[in-house]
Design a protein around this motif. Structure first.
Motif, PDB file in Angstrom:
ATOM      1  N   ILE A 218      42.057 -13.221  15.293  1.00  0.00           N
ATOM      2  CA  ILE A 218      41.088 -11.739  15.163  1.00  0.00           C
ATOM      3  C   ILE A 218      42.095 -11.038  14.505  1.00  0.00           C
ATOM      4  O   ILE A 218      43.225 -10.640  14.673  1.00  0.00           O
ATOM      5  N   ARG A 219      41.375 -10.326  13.360  1.00  0.00           N
ATOM      6  CA  ARG A 219      42.080  -9.254  12.708  1.00  0.00           C
ATOM      7  C   ARG A 219      41.488  -7.881  13.234  1.00  0.00           C
ATOM      8  O   ARG A 219      40.177  -7.698  13.027  1.00  0.00           O
ATOM      9  N   PHE A 220      42.443  -7.171  13.184  1.00  0.00           N
ATOM     10  CA  PHE A 220      41.803  -5.539  13.885  1.00  0.00           C
ATOM     11  C   PHE A 220      41.993  -4.663  12.416  1.00  0.00           C
ATOM     12  O   PHE A 220      43.249  -4.401  11.806  1.00  0.00           O
ATOM     13  N   ASP A 221      40.966  -3.980  12.339  1.00  0.00           N
ATOM     14  CA  ASP A 221      41.029  -2.698  11.065  1.00  0.00           C
ATOM     15  C   ASP A 221      40.470  -1.587  11.690  1.00  0.00           C
ATOM     16  O   ASP A 221      39.919  -1.381  12.653  1.00  0.00           O
TER      17      ASP A 221
ATOM     18  N   GLU B  16      45.472  10.278  12.222  1.00  0.00           N
ATOM     19  CA  GLU B  16      45.901   8.891  11.850  1.00  0.00           C
ATOM     20  C   GLU B  16      45.460   7.944  12.915  1.00  0.00           C
ATOM     21  O   GLU B  16      45.218   8.182  14.116  1.00  0.00           O
ATOM     22  N   PHE B  17      45.002   6.545  12.500  1.00  0.00           N
ATOM     23  CA  PHE B  17      44.203   5.776  13.468  1.00  0.00           C
ATOM     24  C   PHE B  17      44.774   4.406  12.719  1.00  0.00           C
ATOM     25  O   PHE B  17      44.497   3.766  11.767  1.00  0.00           O
ATOM     26  N   ALA B  18      45.346   3.439  13.822  1.00  0.00           N
ATOM     27  CA  ALA B  18      45.683   2.026  13.235  1.00  0.00           C
ATOM     28  C   ALA B  18      45.903   1.340  14.645  1.00  0.00           C
ATOM     29  O   ALA B  18      46.100   1.841  15.493  1.00  0.00           O
ATOM     30  N   PRO B  19      45.888   0.020  14.464  1.00  0.00           N
ATOM     31  CA  PRO B  19      46.105  -0.897  15.637  1.00  0.00           C
ATOM     32  C   PRO B  19      47.490  -1.221  15.652  1.00  0.00           C
ATOM     33  O   PRO B  19      48.270  -1.120  14.581  1.00  0.00           O
ATOM     34  N   VAL B  20      48.061  -1.549  16.936  1.00  0.00           N
ATOM     35  CA  VAL B  20      49.345  -1.802  16.999  1.00  0.00           C
ATOM     36  C   VAL B  20      49.655  -3.034  16.820  1.00  0.00           C
ATOM     37  O   VAL B  20      50.764  -3.214  16.130  1.00  0.00           O
TER      38      VAL B  20
ATOM     39  N   TYR C  90      44.845   0.117  20.038  1.00  0.00           N
ATOM     40  CA  TYR C  90      44.598   1.065  18.687  1.00  0.00           C
ATOM     41  C   TYR C  90      45.515   2.388  18.984  1.00  0.00           C
ATOM     42  O   TYR C  90      45.518   2.684  20.162  1.00  0.00           O
ATOM     43  N   ILE C  91      46.242   3.065  18.148  1.00  0.00           N
ATOM     44  CA  ILE C  91      46.785   4.161  18.116  1.00  0.00           C
ATOM     45  C   ILE C  91      46.191   5.448  17.444  1.00  0.00           C
ATOM     46  O   ILE C  91      45.703   4.949  16.396  1.00  0.00           O
ATOM     47  N   ALA C  92      45.761   6.392  18.007  1.00  0.00           N
ATOM     48  CA  ALA C  92      45.295   7.667  17.313  1.00  0.00           C
ATOM     49  C   ALA C  92      46.181   8.884  17.484  1.00  0.00           C
ATOM     50  O   ALA C  92      46.621   9.169  18.661  1.00  0.00           O
ATOM     51  N   ARG C  93      46.033   9.530  16.554  1.00  0.00           N
ATOM     52  CA  ARG C  93      46.886  10.944  16.393  1.00  0.00           C
ATOM     53  C   ARG C  93      46.116  11.897  15.727  1.00  0.00           C
ATOM     54  O   ARG C  93      45.775  11.755  14.632  1.00  0.00           O
ATOM     55  N   ASN C  94      45.932  13.153  16.500  1.00  0.00           N
ATOM     56  CA  ASN C  94      45.222  14.177  15.802  1.00  0.00           C
ATOM     57  C   ASN C  94      46.354  14.888  14.817  1.00  0.00           C
ATOM     58  O   ASN C  94      47.301  15.744  15.568  1.00  0.00           O
ATOM     59  N   ASP C  95      46.226  14.834  13.612  1.00  0.00           N
ATOM     60  CA  ASP C  95      47.186  15.755  12.781  1.00  0.00           C
ATOM     61  C   ASP C  95      46.776  17.025  12.610  1.00  0.00           C
ATOM     62  O   ASP C  95      47.634  17.629  11.728  1.00  0.00           O
ATOM     63  N   SER C  96      45.619  17.476  13.041  1.00  0.00           N
ATOM     64  CA  SER C  96      45.281  19.145  12.660  1.00  0.00           C
ATOM     65  C   SER C  96      45.987  19.749  13.808  1.00  0.00           C
ATOM     66  O   SER C  96      46.640  19.650  14.728  1.00  0.00           O
ATOM     67  N   SER C  97      45.586  21.203  13.547  1.00  0.00           N
ATOM     68  CA  SER C  97      46.126  22.121  14.297  1.00  0.00           C
ATOM     69  C   SER C  97      45.056  22.535  15.437  1.00  0.00           C
ATOM     70  O   SER C  97      45.236  23.741  16.078  1.00  0.00           O
ATOM     71  N   VAL C  98      43.928  21.902  15.557  1.00  0.00           N
ATOM     72  CA  VAL C  98      42.734  22.233  16.451  1.00  0.00           C
ATOM     73  C   VAL C  98      42.344  21.157  17.065  1.00  0.00           C
ATOM     74  O   VAL C  98      42.408  19.922  16.573  1.00  0.00           O
ATOM     75  N   PRO C  99      41.670  21.182  18.556  1.00  0.00           N
ATOM     76  CA  PRO C  99      41.367  19.948  18.972  1.00  0.00           C
ATOM     77  C   PRO C  99      40.200  19.336  18.229  1.00  0.00           C
ATOM     78  O   PRO C  99      39.334  20.021  17.598  1.00  0.00           O
ATOM     79  N   ILE C 100      40.033  18.018  18.126  1.00  0.00           N
ATOM     80  CA  ILE C 100      38.978  17.265  17.696  1.00  0.00           C
ATOM     81  C   ILE C 100      38.471  16.183  18.354  1.00  0.00           C
ATOM     82  O   ILE C 100      38.961  15.454  19.121  1.00  0.00           O
TER      83      ILE C 100
ATOM     84  N   GLN D 220      48.482  15.591  19.412  1.00  0.00           N
ATOM     85  CA  GLN D 220      48.336  14.424  20.562  1.00  0.00           C
ATOM     86  C   GLN D 220      48.228  13.128  19.801  1.00  0.00           C
ATOM     87  O   GLN D 220      47.485  12.945  19.099  1.00  0.00           O
ATOM     88  N   GLU D 221      48.690  12.066  20.692  1.00  0.00           N
ATOM     89  CA  GLU D 221      48.696  10.644  20.220  1.00  0.00           C
ATOM     90  C   GLU D 221      48.369   9.956  21.533  1.00  0.00           C
ATOM     91  O   GLU D 221      49.064  10.021  22.402  1.00  0.00           O
ATOM     92  N   VAL D 222      47.385   8.985  21.292  1.00  0.00           N
ATOM     93  CA  VAL D 222      46.670   8.339  22.479  1.00  0.00           C
ATOM     94  C   VAL D 222      46.891   6.873  22.221  1.00  0.00           C
ATOM     95  O   VAL D 222      46.872   6.460  20.808  1.00  0.00           O
ATOM     96  N   ARG D 223      47.153   5.972  23.183  1.00  0.00           N
ATOM     97  CA  ARG D 223      47.160   4.530  22.838  1.00  0.00           C
ATOM     98  C   ARG D 223      45.732   4.129  23.592  1.00  0.00           C
ATOM     99  O   ARG D 223      45.506   4.521  24.772  1.00  0.00           O
TER     100      ARG D 223
END
Length: 204
Positions: A73-76, A86-90, A106-116, A150-153
């Motif tokens: 299984i390949r994760f994209d 920023e969004f990527a698989p571990v 997967y890990i996602a991080r909001n690089d902006s200065s506002v909630p998204i 914020q960064e989340v798994r």
């Protein structure tokens, strides 16, 4: 009398044309959810399926006759152009046994200065594997709101249905790609209002 008859016919024709236009408009609005439902039910376009835990347990029992067959299984991971995450698989790839539950993160991080607020679309390649790729839990089932920085798994619990082994369209396939793309939620006013407040403007 003839003129009245002609006017009546014209009004009737205009009435039918108006009703036809309304029907086409309604069909346009309905086509997107109907198409999405069609994809979810049939796996068309590589759309993955949703499974319950009991269905996963049944698949594990059926997997006993699969002879230990495995798939790579390949994760994209992708983001839309207007999505400042920023969004990527571990882990880029994993090997799973048919019918056995596995988890990807997967890990996602909001690089902006506002909630998204983001929503994830998804599919698998080859497309024919979509009907056999079953997700029990997934971050893509709900909207995700990330605060500035914020960064989340985010986990995905899934399995490959043993029925894939009987699908002639997938003979010789050894790898399945699970792909996600995060989009900014349409009409997301949280970020817009926060940005406007930061500039001293009145939010709309």
């Amino acid at each position: 009398m003839a003129a009245l008859t002609l006017d009546a016919r014209n009004r009737r024709t205009m009435g039918w044309a108006f009703l036809g236009a309304l029907a086409m408009l309604a069909l346009g609005f309905a086509s997107v959810p109907l198409y999405r439902l069609f994809c979810q039910v049939t796996g068309f376009g590589g759309t993955t399926q949703v499974a319950t835990m009991s269905e996963a347990q049944l698949a594990e029992q059926q997997a006993a006759s699969a002879g230990g067959r495995t798939f790579s299984i390949r994760f994209d991971a992708n983001t839309a152009r207007d999505m400042p995450w920023e969004f990527a698989p571990v882990q880029r790839t994993d090997t799973v046994a048919v019918g056995q539950r596995d988890m990807a993160t997967y890990i996602a991080r909001n690089d902006s200065s506002v909630p998204i607020t983001g929503t994830a679309t998804f599919n698998v390649e080859p497309e024919a594997a979509g009907i056999h790729f079953k997700k029990i839990q997934c971050f893509c089932f709900t909207e995700q709101v990330l605060q500035p920085g914020q960064e989340v798994r985010m986990p995905v619990l899934y399995f490959v249905d043993p029925a894939i082994l009987d699908d002639p369209d997938l003979d010789g396939v050894e790898q399945i790609t699970l792909s996600y793309t995060f989009h900014r939620k349409p009409g997301d006013t949280v970020a817009a209002d926060a940005a406007a407040a930061g500039k001293g403007e009145q939010p709309s």
